[in-house]
Design an enzyme around this catalytic site. Structure first.
Site, PDB file in Angstrom:
ATOM      1  N   ARG A 262       0.855  -1.192   0.000  1.00  0.00           N
ATOM      2  CA  ARG A 262       0.000   0.000   0.000  1.00  0.00           C
ATOM      3  C   ARG A 262       0.894   1.246   0.000  1.00  0.00           C
ATOM      4  NH1 ARG A 262      -2.373   1.048   6.157  1.00  0.00           N
ATOM      5  NH2 ARG A 262      -0.432   1.914   6.945  1.00  0.00           N
TER       6      ARG A 262
ATOM      7  N   ASN B  90      11.635   0.921   0.923  1.00  0.00           N
ATOM      8  CA  ASN B  90      10.558   1.861   1.217  1.00  0.00           C
ATOM      9  C   ASN B  90       9.855   1.559   2.538  1.00  0.00           C
ATOM     10  OD1 ASN B  90       8.104   3.706   0.396  1.00  0.00           O
ATOM     11  ND2 ASN B  90       7.233   1.679   0.782  1.00  0.00           N
TER      12      ASN B  90
ATOM     13  N   SER C 272      12.936  10.629   4.541  1.00  0.00           N
ATOM     14  CA  SER C 272      11.834  11.517   4.945  1.00  0.00           C
ATOM     15  C   SER C 272      12.369  12.936   5.078  1.00  0.00           C
ATOM     16  CB  SER C 272      11.270  11.089   6.299  1.00  0.00           C
ATOM     17  OG  SER C 272      10.420  12.100   6.804  1.00  0.00           O
TER      18      SER C 272
ATOM     19  N   TYR D 182      12.759   7.285  14.697  1.00  0.00           N
ATOM     20  CA  TYR D 182      12.433   7.374  13.258  1.00  0.00           C
ATOM     21  C   TYR D 182      13.249   8.488  12.619  1.00  0.00           C
ATOM     22  CZ  TYR D 182       9.456   8.531   9.157  1.00  0.00           C
ATOM     23  OH  TYR D 182       8.975   8.831   7.910  1.00  0.00           O
TER      24      TYR D 182
ATOM     25  N   ALA E  39      16.045   9.833  13.691  1.00  0.00           N
ATOM     26  CA  ALA E  39      17.470   9.461  13.685  1.00  0.00           C
ATOM     27  C   ALA E  39      17.748   8.456  12.570  1.00  0.00           C
ATOM     28  CB  ALA E  39      17.856   8.882  15.039  1.00  0.00           C
ATOM     29  N   ALA E  40      16.827   7.515  12.386  1.00  0.00           N
ATOM     30  CA  ALA E  40      17.023   6.491  11.353  1.00  0.00           C
ATOM     31  C   ALA E  40      16.995   7.115   9.965  1.00  0.00           C
ATOM     32  CB  ALA E  40      15.933   5.430  11.466  1.00  0.00           C
TER      33      ALA E  40
HETATM   34  N1  LIG Z   1       3.411   9.272   4.093  1.00  0.00           N
HETATM   35  C1  LIG Z   1       4.242  10.254   4.369  1.00  0.00           C
HETATM   36  O1  LIG Z   1       3.827  11.409   4.587  1.00  0.00           O
HETATM   37  C2  LIG Z   1       5.721  10.007   4.421  1.00  0.00           C
HETATM   38  C3  LIG Z   1       6.551  11.111   4.637  1.00  0.00           C
HETATM   39  C4  LIG Z   1       7.932  10.921   4.686  1.00  0.00           C
HETATM   40  C5  LIG Z   1       8.454   9.658   4.524  1.00  0.00           C
HETATM   41  N2  LIG Z   1       7.619   8.595   4.320  1.00  0.00           N
HETATM   42  C6  LIG Z   1       8.251   7.277   4.178  1.00  0.00           C
HETATM   43  O2  LIG Z   1       7.762   6.635   3.025  1.00  0.00           O
HETATM   44  C7  LIG Z   1       7.703   5.221   3.240  1.00  0.00           C
HETATM   45  C8  LIG Z   1       6.297   4.727   2.948  1.00  0.00           C
HETATM   46  O3  LIG Z   1       5.371   5.443   3.742  1.00  0.00           O
HETATM   47  P1  LIG Z   1       3.787   5.235   3.618  1.00  0.00           P
HETATM   48  O4  LIG Z   1       3.150   6.439   4.185  1.00  0.00           O
HETATM   49  O5  LIG Z   1       3.447   4.752   2.253  1.00  0.00           O
HETATM   50  O6  LIG Z   1       3.604   4.066   4.701  1.00  0.00           O
HETATM   51  P2  LIG Z   1       2.492   2.933   4.868  1.00  0.00           P
HETATM   52  O7  LIG Z   1       1.249   3.265   4.096  1.00  0.00           O
HETATM   53  O8  LIG Z   1       2.379   2.640   6.322  1.00  0.00           O
HETATM   54  O9  LIG Z   1       3.187   1.713   4.163  1.00  0.00           O
HETATM   55  C9  LIG Z   1       4.272   1.098   4.770  1.00  0.00           C
HETATM   56  C10 LIG Z   1       4.511  -0.212   4.045  1.00  0.00           C
HETATM   57  O10 LIG Z   1       5.578  -0.893   4.676  1.00  0.00           O
HETATM   58  C11 LIG Z   1       5.177  -2.213   5.049  1.00  0.00           C
HETATM   59  N3  LIG Z   1       5.922  -2.568   6.251  1.00  0.00           N
HETATM   60  C12 LIG Z   1       6.002  -1.865   7.415  1.00  0.00           C
HETATM   61  N4  LIG Z   1       6.790  -2.516   8.287  1.00  0.00           N
HETATM   62  C13 LIG Z   1       7.232  -3.642   7.658  1.00  0.00           C
HETATM   63  C14 LIG Z   1       8.070  -4.729   8.036  1.00  0.00           C
HETATM   64  N5  LIG Z   1       8.625  -4.807   9.259  1.00  0.00           N
HETATM   65  N6  LIG Z   1       8.304  -5.713   7.140  1.00  0.00           N
HETATM   66  C15 LIG Z   1       7.742  -5.677   5.908  1.00  0.00           C
HETATM   67  N7  LIG Z   1       6.928  -4.669   5.493  1.00  0.00           N
HETATM   68  C16 LIG Z   1       6.685  -3.672   6.367  1.00  0.00           C
HETATM   69  C17 LIG Z   1       3.663  -2.095   5.201  1.00  0.00           C
HETATM   70  O11 LIG Z   1       2.973  -3.309   4.984  1.00  0.00           O
HETATM   71  P3  LIG Z   1       2.345  -4.150   6.254  1.00  0.00           P
HETATM   72  O12 LIG Z   1       1.517  -3.193   7.031  1.00  0.00           O
HETATM   73  O13 LIG Z   1       1.591  -5.253   5.589  1.00  0.00           O
HETATM   74  O14 LIG Z   1       3.551  -4.617   6.989  1.00  0.00           O
HETATM   75  C18 LIG Z   1       3.310  -1.131   4.073  1.00  0.00           C
HETATM   76  O15 LIG Z   1       3.213  -1.812   2.846  1.00  0.00           O
HETATM   77  C19 LIG Z   1       8.157   4.985   4.672  1.00  0.00           C
HETATM   78  O16 LIG Z   1       9.518   4.668   4.706  1.00  0.00           O
HETATM   79  C20 LIG Z   1       7.923   6.349   5.330  1.00  0.00           C
HETATM   80  O17 LIG Z   1       8.779   6.560   6.422  1.00  0.00           O
HETATM   81  C21 LIG Z   1       6.275   8.734   4.270  1.00  0.00           C
END
Ligand SMILES: NC(=O)c1ccc[n+]([C@@H]2O[C@H](COP(=O)([O-])OP(=O)(O)OC[C@H]3O[C@@H](n4cnc5c(N)ncnc54)[C@H](OP(=O)(O)O)[C@@H]3O)[C@@H](O)[C@H]2O)c1
Length: 253
Positions: free
Chosen positions: A18, A89, A142, A156, A158-159
């Protein structure tokens, strides 16, 4: 043939059942790659594979695995078999935690999925990339890596900052071998995760977040995903060690 054609390349996109990852998987498929879609939720992965397979039959593989476990990572790499493109990601945080809040375990958990897993997956795929003289790594960071924002999780942050240093160093180490490594730092993107986070917050709303962004709205997953095919194709061969901020101008949000 277009310079961003990815026919014959195999890509892993972690966290692609997703959100931003799903949009990246879609883009890579549209450019001809075979893509391994991954997440922990078996049903979520199966659903995403079914959806993507309708327009890219035979080029989508699914992997339900927790990548913070060695078993999960091995399972993913087995399903991929060869990896030309790795997009790290998967990440995020589940609860707002300032510096005084986390226990050591909580701190380590935040580092695990956001920094240690990308490092371990790079370590696993790099020998083959170097040997074949071609490979592409994109780490999704991020905006918080360079612009502090209240309402985050300190581990988060820091990572994600660590991911920048790690990727730049890695890029320098493998540049001679035809392997590139870059970071894409999204700003605030309207994913399901973000909407869940806002629903649980008593201080923030979509409007308040959009108000901090010069473009005046949240970003869309496709607006992050759209740059990835260029970075991971032959066209991107000279882009390495770069940090690409995609945030609607919210550099100092
Ligand atoms: N959305 C934002 O505003 C934003 C801003 C800055 C950076 N980001 C970065 O962009 C990336 C994606 O964000 P998003 O908003 O699309 O997040 P999201 O909708 O929560 O999606 C995260 C994805 O990672 C998977 N996941 C999480 N932990 C996992 C694990 N331990 N092993 C395998 N899969 C795992 C989840 O699937 P399951 O739930 O099935 O595990 C999901 O498919 C992240 O790295 C986030 O830090 C997002």
């Amino acid at each position: 043939m277009s310079r961003t054609d990815l026919t014959g390349r195999t890509a892993i996109v972690t966290g692609s059942r997703r959100g931003i990852g799903a949009a990246i998987a879609r883009e890579l498929l549209d450019h001809g790659a075979t893509v391994v879609v991954c997440g922990r939720s078996e049903a979520g992965v199966a659903d995403r594979v079914r959806t993507l397979d309708t327009t890219a039959p035979g080029r989508v593989r699914g992997c339900a695995a927790d990548l913070t476990t060695a078993h999960g990572r091995e399972h993913l790499l087995e399903i991929a078999a060869t990896v030309d493109i790795l997009v790290n990601n998967a990440g995020g945080f589940t609860r707002v935690m300032d510096t005084l809040s986390p226990t050591l375990d909580e701190w380590n958990d935040q580092l695990a999925v956001n920094l240690t897993v990308p490092f371990l997956l790079c370590q696993a795929v790099l020998p083959t990339m170097i040997e074949q003289g071609w490979g592409r790594i994109v780490n999704i960071g991020s905006i918080v890596a360079s612009a502090p924002q209240l309402g985050n999780a300190i581990g988060y942050v820091a990572a994600k900052a660590g991911l920048v240093g790690f990727t730049r160093q890695l890029a320098a180490e493998v540049a001679h071998a035809g392997v590139t490594a870059n970071v894409v730092n999204p700003g605030t993107i309207g994913t399901e995760h973000l909407r869940d986070y806002l629903a649980a917050s008593d201080r923030m709303t979509e409007q308040s977040l959009a108000g901090r962004i010069p473009v005046g709205r949240l970003g869309r997953p496709a607006e992050i995903a759209g740059v990835i095919p260029y970075l991971v194709s032959d066209a991107g061969a000279f882009i390495t060690g770069a940090v690409l901020d995609i945030n609607g101008g919210a550099i100092h949000a």
